[in-house]
Design a protein around this motif. Structure first.
Motif, mmCIF file in Angstrom:
data_model
loop_
_atom_site.group_PDB
_atom_site.id
_atom_site.type_symbol
_atom_site.label_atom_id
_atom_site.label_comp_id
_atom_site.label_asym_id
_atom_site.label_seq_id
_atom_site.Cartn_x
_atom_site.Cartn_y
_atom_site.Cartn_z
ATOM 1 N N LEU A 169 -7.397 0.169 -7.302
ATOM 2 C CA LEU A 169 -6.051 0.711 -7.451
ATOM 3 C C LEU A 169 -5.756 1.733 -6.360
ATOM 4 N N ALA A 170 -6.701 2.606 -6.089
ATOM 5 C CA ALA A 170 -6.501 3.626 -5.045
ATOM 6 C C ALA A 170 -6.298 2.971 -3.677
ATOM 7 N N LYS A 171 -7.120 1.968 -3.369
ATOM 8 C CA LYS A 171 -6.998 1.278 -2.071
ATOM 9 C C LYS A 171 -5.663 0.554 -1.943
ATOM 10 N N VAL A 172 -5.260 -0.123 -3.002
ATOM 11 C CA VAL A 172 -3.990 -0.869 -2.964
ATOM 12 C C VAL A 172 -2.814 0.086 -2.812
ATOM 13 N N LYS A 173 -2.829 1.186 -3.556
ATOM 14 C CA LYS A 173 -1.737 2.158 -3.447
ATOM 15 C C LYS A 173 -1.673 2.760 -2.045
ATOM 16 N N THR A 174 -2.823 3.057 -1.469
ATOM 17 C CA THR A 174 -2.859 3.611 -0.109
ATOM 18 C C THR A 174 -2.311 2.596 0.886
ATOM 19 N N LYS A 175 -2.733 1.348 0.760
ATOM 20 C CA LYS A 175 -2.285 0.289 1.674
ATOM 21 C C LYS A 175 -0.774 0.066 1.548
ATOM 22 N N ILE A 176 -0.277 0.017 0.322
ATOM 23 C CA ILE A 176 1.152 -0.213 0.095
ATOM 24 C C ILE A 176 1.976 0.943 0.660
ATOM 25 N N ALA A 177 1.445 2.164 0.550
ATOM 26 C CA ALA A 177 2.160 3.333 1.078
ATOM 27 C C ALA A 177 2.308 3.258 2.595
ATOM 28 N N GLU A 178 1.370 2.591 3.265
ATOM 29 C CA GLU A 178 1.418 2.455 4.724
ATOM 30 C C GLU A 178 2.439 1.411 5.172
ATOM 31 N N GLN A 182 5.454 -12.137 4.575
ATOM 32 C CA GLN A 182 4.216 -12.841 4.246
ATOM 33 C C GLN A 182 3.001 -12.093 4.794
ATOM 34 N N GLU A 183 3.132 -11.529 6.002
ATOM 35 C CA GLU A 183 1.994 -10.858 6.643
ATOM 36 C C GLU A 183 1.548 -9.635 5.837
ATOM 37 N N THR A 184 2.520 -8.854 5.363
ATOM 38 C CA THR A 184 2.162 -7.646 4.618
ATOM 39 C C THR A 184 1.621 -7.996 3.224
ATOM 40 N N LYS A 185 2.188 -9.033 2.606
ATOM 41 C CA LYS A 185 1.642 -9.475 1.317
ATOM 42 C C LYS A 185 0.217 -10.000 1.514
ATOM 43 N N ALA A 186 0.003 -10.726 2.607
ATOM 44 C CA ALA A 186 -1.337 -11.249 2.890
ATOM 45 C C ALA A 186 -2.328 -10.113 3.140
ATOM 46 N N ALA A 187 -1.874 -9.040 3.790
ATOM 47 C CA ALA A 187 -2.752 -7.892 4.032
ATOM 48 C C ALA A 187 -3.202 -7.270 2.722
ATOM 49 N N VAL A 188 -2.287 -7.154 1.772
ATOM 50 C CA VAL A 188 -2.639 -6.592 0.462
ATOM 51 C C VAL A 188 -3.554 -7.561 -0.295
ATOM 52 N N ASP A 189 -3.226 -8.863 -0.254
ATOM 53 C CA ASP A 189 -4.089 -9.873 -0.893
ATOM 54 C C ASP A 189 -5.504 -9.820 -0.330
ATOM 55 N N ASN A 190 -5.613 -9.720 0.983
ATOM 56 C CA ASN A 190 -6.932 -9.672 1.628
ATOM 57 C C ASN A 190 -7.692 -8.413 1.222
ATOM 58 N N LEU A 191 -6.991 -7.289 1.144
ATOM 59 C CA LEU A 191 -7.621 -6.049 0.711
ATOM 60 C C LEU A 191 -8.188 -6.208 -0.700
ATOM 61 N N ILE A 192 -7.418 -6.806 -1.595
ATOM 62 C CA ILE A 192 -7.878 -7.022 -2.970
ATOM 63 C C ILE A 192 -9.089 -7.944 -2.982
ATOM 64 N N ARG A 193 -8.986 -9.064 -2.286
ATOM 65 C CA ARG A 193 -10.083 -10.042 -2.241
ATOM 66 C C ARG A 193 -11.354 -9.421 -1.662
ATOM 67 N N ASP A 194 -11.215 -8.702 -0.528
ATOM 68 C CA ASP A 194 -12.379 -8.088 0.117
ATOM 69 C C ASP A 194 -13.020 -7.026 -0.779
ATOM 70 N N THR A 195 -12.195 -6.233 -1.434
ATOM 71 C CA THR A 195 -12.718 -5.184 -2.320
ATOM 72 C C THR A 195 -13.467 -5.808 -3.492
ATOM 73 N N LEU A 196 -12.867 -6.815 -4.117
ATOM 74 C CA LEU A 196 -13.532 -7.472 -5.240
ATOM 75 C C LEU A 196 -14.828 -8.142 -4.801
ATOM 76 N N TRP A 197 -14.798 -8.792 -3.660
ATOM 77 C CA TRP A 197 -15.988 -9.481 -3.144
ATOM 78 C C TRP A 197 -17.121 -8.483 -2.895
ATOM 79 N N ALA A 198 -16.792 -7.353 -2.332
ATOM 80 C CA ALA A 198 -17.806 -6.353 -1.962
ATOM 81 C C ALA A 198 -18.295 -5.535 -3.160
ATOM 82 N N GLU A 199 -17.422 -5.273 -4.142
ATOM 83 C CA GLU A 199 -17.773 -4.305 -5.179
ATOM 84 C C GLU A 199 -18.074 -4.866 -6.550
#
Length: 197
Positions: free
Chosen positions: A157-166, A174-191
């Motif tokens: 949640l913190a990462k997504v809120k920070t990314k959306i604020a930027e 599509q590019e900005t939605k994809a950036a948020v999707d990738n952030l979610i996917r990468d975070t879930l994959w890693a954590e």
């Protein structure tokens, strides 16, 4: 004195009306968490026109259900309980059924109140974190995995809120939605714990 006027007075005492900003239409907001449900039960027992009181309570619960489901779609079971109560009521509308329906609606309102405070019991600082946790939760998790999932929900949640604020109007491209999707996917994959595939 008419009992409905008295009951409405009790409910009105706890109605919270937010003053709208300039140019905005006023919207009524009810905070039923401050209603004295024991007093309401006693007044209902004395009421002669129980259908009207039941309608008032039904309206308040519908509004609260909308807010609960908007905040966390995983709470659909409260809506299903509400629908069952109303279906049972509509099947037969004698005095005993009306009183049972009132008690069922009161119990539902109390359990929704407990659900709204669940994020505190689960150790979160907001309902948003709880909502993410509910989406990630699985019944077969160990205690250690549950703690990890809770931390993932907070971090994500913190990462997504920070990314959306930027991003400016991040849902428009599509590019900005994809950036948020990738952030979610990468975070879930890693954590996420290894039990998730």
């Amino acid at each position: 004195m008419d009992l409905m006027v008295e009951i409405n007075g009790i409910i009105s005492e706890y109605v919270q009306v937010d003053i709208p900003g300039e140019g905005l239409a006023p919207s009524r907001r009810f905070d039923i968490s401050k209603i004295d449900f024991d007093l309401l039960r006693r007044e209902f027992a004395k009421a002669k026109r129980k259908n009207l009181l039941l309608k008032d309570l039904d309206d308040l619960i519908q509004q609260r259900l909308s807010e609960l489901l908007f905040a966390n779609p995983q709470r659909i079971n409260y809506y299903e309980r509400y629908q069952k109560i109303i279906e049972d009521y509509n099947r037969e509308q004698d005095r005993a059924t009306i009183e049972k329906t009132f008690m069922d609606l009161m119990d539902l309102a109390n359990s929704m109140d407990r659900e709204e405070q669940r994020y505190v019991r689960e150790g979160f600082s907001s309902d948003e974190e709880l909502s993410l946790y509910d989406l990630l939760f699985s019944e077969d998790l160990s205690k250690q995995d549950i703690q990890k999932i809770k931390q993932v929900a907070v971090d994500l949640l913190a990462k997504v809120k920070t990314k959306i604020a930027e991003l400016d109007h991040w849902t428009d491209k599509q590019e900005t939605k994809a950036a948020v999707d990738n952030l979610i996917r990468d975070t879930l994959w890693a954590e996420l714990p290894e039990c998730y595939d």
